[in-house]
Design an enzyme around this catalytic site. Structure first.
Site, PDB file in Angstrom:
ATOM      1  N   LYS A   1     -16.436  -6.466   6.348  1.00 38.24           N
ATOM      2  CA  LYS A   1     -15.229  -7.280   6.138  1.00 38.24           C
ATOM      3  C   LYS A   1     -14.695  -7.828   7.474  1.00 38.24           C
ATOM      4  CE  LYS A   1     -11.438  -7.096   2.828  1.00 38.24           C
ATOM      5  NZ  LYS A   1     -10.480  -6.288   2.080  1.00 38.24           N
TER       6      LYS A   1
ATOM      7  N   HIS B   1       0.841  -1.213   0.000  1.00 39.67           N
ATOM      8  CA  HIS B   1       0.000   0.000   0.000  1.00 39.67           C
ATOM      9  C   HIS B   1       0.874   1.260   0.000  1.00 39.67           C
ATOM     10  CE1 HIS B   1      -3.007  -2.770   2.232  1.00 39.67           C
ATOM     11  NE2 HIS B   1      -3.523  -2.553   1.037  1.00 39.67           N
TER      12      HIS B   1
END
Ligand code: COA
Length: 161
Positions: A42, A18
């Site tokens: 999630k 990321h």
């Protein structure tokens, strides 16, 4: 012109993959808004506050990266920050279908916001947050795959010293 992009994700936790996407984004845009999605669906391992803390510590030296949490529509957040694009990373062909659907849906929601893709660095193409959580929970070494602030949160979460 100040070109602002928004990079969304769950970041559970943030990885060096990321970070690489943010760094590539900064070559194309003046400012990156890193938006940490609450994403309760999630069932994240780290709560939103901890995910934000890890991201803030990771980018503490970057004045051109703004960190925020969110739980609404991404396109609305983009408007709030005057971002004209969404930044996403592509690791492999398998990412494409999901990214294609998301980019197309976001375009349907707001035709003025473009999605920009950058290709992940080759040595991070296999990294995912799920692997980081799994390997770390079993005592494996992820120190070359996550920013150093994440390591201490993983160690704390899994009672490792
Ligand atoms: N390096 C390392 N890992 C990467 C990566 C990279 N370059 N790119 C993606 N990943 C991994 C992530 O770590 C994550 O791994 P995991 O599932 O094993 O934990 C996985 O790929 C996908 O995660 P991410 O890229 O963070 O996407 P997401 O599915 O978690 O988040 C949102 C999706 C938050 C962007 C999306 O749900 C959203 O925009 N929500 C807001 C509501 C909204 O507007 N909905 C309409 C959108 S169509």
């Amino acid at each position: 012109m100040n070109r602002v992009t928004i990079y969304p994700g769950t970041f559970d936790p943030i990885t060096l993959g990321h970070v690489d996407v943010v760094e590539r984004g900064l070559k194309l845009f003046d400012h990156v808004i890193l938006a940490v999605a609450s994403n309760p669906g999630k069932l994240p391992m780290f709560d939103l506050e901890t995910r934000l803390a890890m991201v803030r510590e990771t980018f503490a030296q970057h004045s051109n990266v703004t960190i925020t949490g969110f739980n609404g529509l991404l396109v609305d957040l983009a408007h709030q920050y005057h971002a004209t694009s969404i930044l996403r990373g592509l690791r492999a062909a398998s990412d494409f279908e999901y990214e294609f659907q998301m980019a197309t849906m976001n375009r349907r929601l707001d035709a003025d916001i473009e999605t920009a893709f950058v290709m992940a660095r080759e040595d991070y193409t296999f990294v995912s947050s799920r692997f980081i959580r799994e390997i770390s929970s079993m005592g494996g070494d992820v120190s070359t795959l996550v920013p150093s602030p994440v390591l201490k949160h993983l160690q704390k979460a899994f009672n490792q010293s």
